[in-house]
Design an enzyme around this catalytic site. Structure first.
Site, PDB file in Angstrom:
ATOM      1  N   CYS A   2       0.831  -1.206   0.000  1.00 32.08           N
ATOM      2  CA  CYS A   2       0.000   0.000   0.000  1.00 32.08           C
ATOM      3  C   CYS A   2       0.872   1.266   0.000  1.00 32.08           C
ATOM      4  CB  CYS A   2      -0.930   0.094   1.199  1.00 32.08           C
ATOM      5  SG  CYS A   2      -2.075  -1.271   1.312  1.00 32.08           S
ATOM      6  N   ARG A  27       4.080  -0.132  -4.750  1.00 28.01           N
ATOM      7  CA  ARG A  27       3.815  -0.696  -3.424  1.00 28.01           C
ATOM      8  C   ARG A  27       2.529  -1.520  -3.377  1.00 28.01           C
ATOM      9  NH1 ARG A  27       6.786   1.808   0.574  1.00 28.01           N
ATOM     10  NH2 ARG A  27       5.276   1.085   2.095  1.00 28.01           N
ATOM     11  N   TRP A  73      -2.478  -2.828  -1.679  1.00 30.05           N
ATOM     12  CA  TRP A  73      -2.093  -4.234  -1.826  1.00 30.05           C
ATOM     13  C   TRP A  73      -2.930  -4.958  -0.776  1.00 30.05           C
ATOM     14  CZ3 TRP A  73       0.115  -8.135   1.189  1.00 30.05           C
ATOM     15  CH2 TRP A  73       0.594  -9.240   0.476  1.00 30.05           C
ATOM     16  N   ASN A  99      -1.793   1.856   5.587  1.00 29.91           N
ATOM     17  CA  ASN A  99      -0.865   0.845   5.098  1.00 29.91           C
ATOM     18  C   ASN A  99      -0.459   0.014   6.307  1.00 29.91           C
ATOM     19  OD1 ASN A  99       1.348  -0.566   4.054  1.00 29.91           O
ATOM     20  ND2 ASN A  99       2.730   1.170   4.313  1.00 29.91           N
ATOM     21  N   GLY A 100      -0.696  -1.294   6.255  1.00 29.03           N
ATOM     22  CA  GLY A 100      -0.338  -2.145   7.396  1.00 29.03           C
ATOM     23  C   GLY A 100      -1.485  -3.065   7.745  1.00 29.03           C
ATOM     24  N   GLU A 485      18.279 -17.022  -7.778  1.00 25.34           N
ATOM     25  CA  GLU A 485      17.827 -15.672  -8.120  1.00 25.34           C
ATOM     26  C   GLU A 485      17.236 -15.651  -9.537  1.00 25.34           C
ATOM     27  OE1 GLU A 485      17.082 -13.165  -6.578  1.00 25.34           O
ATOM     28  OE2 GLU A 485      17.209 -11.489  -7.965  1.00 25.34           O
ATOM     29  N   LYS A 489      13.389 -14.574 -10.395  1.00 23.56           N
ATOM     30  CA  LYS A 489      13.060 -13.493 -11.338  1.00 23.56           C
ATOM     31  C   LYS A 489      12.054 -13.992 -12.362  1.00 23.56           C
ATOM     32  CE  LYS A 489      14.116 -10.826  -9.617  1.00 23.56           C
ATOM     33  NZ  LYS A 489      14.858 -10.676  -8.429  1.00 23.56           N
ATOM     34  N   GLU A 492       8.442 -14.668 -10.783  1.00 21.80           N
ATOM     35  CA  GLU A 492       7.654 -13.539 -10.284  1.00 21.80           C
ATOM     36  C   GLU A 492       7.144 -12.630 -11.390  1.00 21.80           C
ATOM     37  OE1 GLU A 492       9.762 -10.987  -7.545  1.00 21.80           O
ATOM     38  OE2 GLU A 492      11.597 -11.201  -8.684  1.00 21.80           O
ATOM     39  N   HIS A 508      18.870 -35.914  -7.196  1.00 23.80           N
ATOM     40  CA  HIS A 508      18.127 -36.409  -6.031  1.00 23.80           C
ATOM     41  C   HIS A 508      16.645 -36.085  -6.145  1.00 23.80           C
ATOM     42  CE1 HIS A 508      21.866 -37.488  -4.094  1.00 23.80           C
ATOM     43  NE2 HIS A 508      22.349 -36.324  -4.525  1.00 23.80           N
ATOM     44  N   LYS A 607       6.227  -4.152  -3.789  1.00 24.65           N
ATOM     45  CA  LYS A 607       7.667  -3.931  -3.663  1.00 24.65           C
ATOM     46  C   LYS A 607       8.145  -4.053  -2.221  1.00 24.65           C
ATOM     47  CE  LYS A 607      11.650  -2.690  -5.324  1.00 24.65           C
ATOM     48  NZ  LYS A 607      12.337  -3.828  -5.955  1.00 24.65           N
TER      49      LYS A 607
HETATM   50  C1  F6R Z   1      12.216 -10.321  -5.644  1.00 23.02           C
HETATM   51  C2  F6R Z   1      11.870  -9.346  -4.647  1.00 23.02           C
HETATM   52  C3  F6R Z   1      11.500  -9.814  -3.282  1.00 23.02           C
HETATM   53  C4  F6R Z   1      12.294  -9.010  -2.247  1.00 23.02           C
HETATM   54  C5  F6R Z   1      11.828  -9.373  -0.832  1.00 23.02           C
HETATM   55  C6  F6R Z   1      12.634  -8.651   0.222  1.00 23.02           C
HETATM   56  O1  F6R Z   1      12.522  -9.729  -6.849  1.00 23.02           O
HETATM   57  O2  F6R Z   1      11.868  -8.180  -4.899  1.00 23.02           O
HETATM   58  O3  F6R Z   1      11.731 -11.171  -3.133  1.00 23.02           O
HETATM   59  O4  F6R Z   1      13.644  -9.273  -2.416  1.00 23.02           O
HETATM   60  O5  F6R Z   1      10.485  -9.032  -0.691  1.00 23.02           O
HETATM   61  O6  F6R Z   1      12.503  -7.282   0.124  1.00 23.02           O
HETATM   62  P1  F6R Z   1      13.542  -6.309   0.793  1.00 23.02           P
HETATM   63  O7  F6R Z   1      14.843  -6.536   0.135  1.00 23.02           O
HETATM   64  O8  F6R Z   1      12.994  -4.940   0.538  1.00 23.02           O
HETATM   65  O9  F6R Z   1      13.578  -6.668   2.249  1.00 23.02           O
END
Ligand code: F6R
Length: 612
Positions: A2, A27, A73, A99-100, A485, A489, A492, A508, A607
């Site tokens: 949010c 957000r 969100w 937000n929360g 990673e 990517k 998501e 395995h 985010k």
């Molecule tokens: C993946 C991504 C999330 C963040 C995770 C942690 O691309 O963006 O997996 O890495 O939510 O977020 P931060 O780094 O802000 O604690």
């Protein structure tokens, strides 16, 4: 999780709110809404994006000097028009954005229902504004006081803004566990937002509210108090961020812009932190905690998602270079599993946003048990650096694309610096070895620049593989976190199922998945594990899997086996993640584009994850 923005002053509020919401849309983007005070309280809200809100408000009376906006969100209640913010009190006089999560909302709601309240939405937020109204009514309190009392009653996390039909010169903001910044503009105007991006073009003077603080803006004056009614002197800071950094700058998506920014962001994360003449790493955390670092017995790294992957690279670096035992933990598990932590431990909390709820909670737990905390964050002034004893910023600049890219490479860059610094302090590295690795590290921005030339190849591969239903990513040693990673990517932003695995673990279990339909991305650079990875590629090929290999420039052996190769410049094993991750970011970006996905705003994600 949010985004909130609010304005009070002499300008037109609506354009400021809409522009701000567009900047905060990273957000959350399930629904959007605004409340404007112009005679009455006018609320416009809708399921969907900020552009849907704009369509809804077209031709409406929007003139106002006081208003607030929200992009959601969803936590409590599905994304629909009714659950969208702002929410109003029963008498329609008060409006709130939030937000929360209010964790005890169900109990409060029940009590309020018993007192005759009716609720329209399923949200926890509506309960809070009804509670404030009830306190005002029952004890004849002023709004300021009613908000303060209500916040004492709620359990959970919040950043809220409240406006009242009866107080056209008042804006109230409060926070606990969710970020909030107040911008101080001209002639008694104020801005409130989740981060500085909606404020930056109007003022550089801001104050970040601390947990359990309330900002009362009344008749052009700001007063900050704690929820225990103690007046605080707001610490005014100058924003260093510039407008360009939060705009797309000609790129189609923020994610692509941020991928291409990496030569600069890695360089910025290293700048000024090493003196090649003296061979000294100039980091405050190293200087101030030298004694601690010399004697520490263990490092625990906590983080979530991509930051956790950076932590895994950190584990390899600290153990390899500084010979310190490391454990890497998902913050969400660590905080609830009664871990053994003591005063000799150093906890490194990694977070791009600096606001991730689980990471913050992990820090609090470790602090209670006496550990020293280093924060490694990107967002300056965010909660994690403020909760940590020391730390370092990554200086990657604002990361707006929901999928983390430049934050990851910046985090790894700083972890390399720390690993070298720790090794130096503990006498594990000669000055000449340190200088050699540093020289290699300083060549990384140029190597990343060179790697970015694989963009056109990743575009072609995306055209070939975008319809695949599954992907496997394999790597060994430093290539393993890179594989994780790469898989994250892809899933998501393209919604293709992808798994990252240590290459040798494949046999395995996951090997059962391999057939001619399965693309397998293998990190097969000339590292210590080169020969071993080649055997794993053979195993994939023997089962007709399609191998896309990330190889070192000039490689011929892997190229002879793989279906496709992407070359990257040679570097040391320690630094491989900084370069090998780049083609995987581009590959997932172009696959997502081919599939018509919204790259910067993937479904269900946000985010900054400020709820647990
Ligand atoms: C993946 C991504 C999330 C963040 C995770 C942690 O691309 O963006 O997996 O890495 O939510 O977020 P931060 O780094 O802000 O604690």
């Amino acid at each position: 999780m949010c985004g909130i923005v609010a304005y009070i002053g002499k300008r037109e509020a609506y354009p400021i709110l809409i522009k701000g919401l567009k900047r905060l849309e990273y957000r959350g983007y399930d629904s959007a809404g605004v409340a404007l005070l112009n005679g009455g309280l006018n609320i416009f809200k809708t399921k969907g994006k900020v552009s849907d809100l704009e369509a809804l408000t077209e031709g409406k009376h929007l003139t106002s000097n006081l208003g607030m906006g929200h992009t959601r969100w969803a936590t409590h209640g599905e994304p629909n028009n009714v659950n969208s913010h702002p929410h109003v009190s029963q008498n329609g006089n008060l409006a709130i954005i939030h937000n929360g999560i209010i964790e005890n909302y169900a109990t409060i709601k029940e009590e309020l229902i018993n007192r005759g309240h009716h609720f329209e939405s399923e949200t926890d937020t509506e309960v809070l504004i009804h509670l404030i109204e009830e306190i005002q009514k029952a004890s004849n309190k002023e709004l300021d006081e009613a908000v303060r009392i209500a916040l004492h009653e709620v359990v959970g996390a919040y950043a809220i803004v409240i406006i009242s039909k009866n107080d056209p010169e008042k804006l109230i903001g409060a926070r606990k566990g969710s970020p909030m910044v107040v911008g101080i503009g001209e002639e008694g105007e104020y801005f409130i937002a989740s981060d500085a991006s909606p404020i930056i073009e109007y003022t550089k003077d801001v104050t970040y509210l601390k947990d359990s603080e309330i900002a009362y803006i009344n008749k052009g004056k700001l007063t900050v108090k704690t929820i225990d009614n103690i007046e605080m002197t707001p610490e005014i800071q100058k924003l260093e961020m510039n407008l360009e950094a939060i705009e797309k700058g000609g790129y189609e998506h923020f994610m692509l812009k941020e991928i291409f920014e990496q030569p600069k962001s890695i360089g910025d994360s290293l700048r000024g932190r090493f003196d090649p003449v003296t061979g000294i790493l100039a980091m405050r955390s190293l200087k101030e905690y030298e004694h601690k670092i010399k004697n520490l017995k263990r490092i625990i790294i906590v983080g979530c998602g991509t930051s956790w992957h950076a932590g895994l690279v950190g584990e390899y670096l600290f153990e390899d270079i500084a010979r310190i035992p490391v454990e890497v933990e998902y913050a969400s598990e660590f905080r609830y599993r009664n871990p053994i932590i003591n005063e000799d431990d150093l906890v490194i909390a990694i977070s791009q946003s600096g606001e991730t709820a689980d990471t913050l909670a992990a820090i609090e737990l470790a602090k209670e048990k006496g550990a020293t905390i280093f924060g490694l964050c990107n967002v300056v002034g965010s909660s994690i650096p403020r909760s940590s004893h020391a730390g370092a910023y990554t200086h990657a600049g604002p990361e707006i694309g929901v999928a983390s890219t430049k934050a990851f490479t910046a985090q790894v860059s700083v972890l390399v610096l720390w690993a070298l610094g720790f090794a130096d302090i503990r006498g594990r590295l000669s000055k000449s070895e340190l200088s050699k690795i540093m020289a290699e590290l300083e060549s990384i921005p140029a190597k990343v620049e060179k790697t970015l030339a694989c963009e056109s190849l990743t575009k072609e591969l995306a055209k070939q593989f975008y319809q695949s239903r599954n992907f496997l990513y394999l790597g060994r040693g430093y290539g393993f976190p890179v594989a994780l990673e790469g898989a994250l990517k892809l899933k998501e932003i393209s919604y293709i199922h992808a798994e990252g695995y240590p290459a040798a673990e494949m046999k395995h279990g996951p090997i059962a998945l391999i057939d001619e339909e399965m693309p397998v991305v293998v990190i097969a650079t000339k590292s210590a594990n080169y020969e071993k990875v080649m055997s794993n590629i053979q195993e994939v090929k023997a089962r007709k899997g399609k191998v896309i290999a990330i190889v070192t420039e000039g490689d011929t052996k892997v190229s002879a086996m793989a279906d496709h190769v992407i070359e990257i410049p040679e570097t040391s094993d320690y630094l491989e993640p900084l370069v090998a991750t780049i083609p995987l970011q581009l590959l997932s970006y172009y696959i997502a584009l081919e599939r018509g996905c919204n790259v910067d705003q993937p479904r269900n994600l946000a985010k900054s994850v400020t709820v647990e």
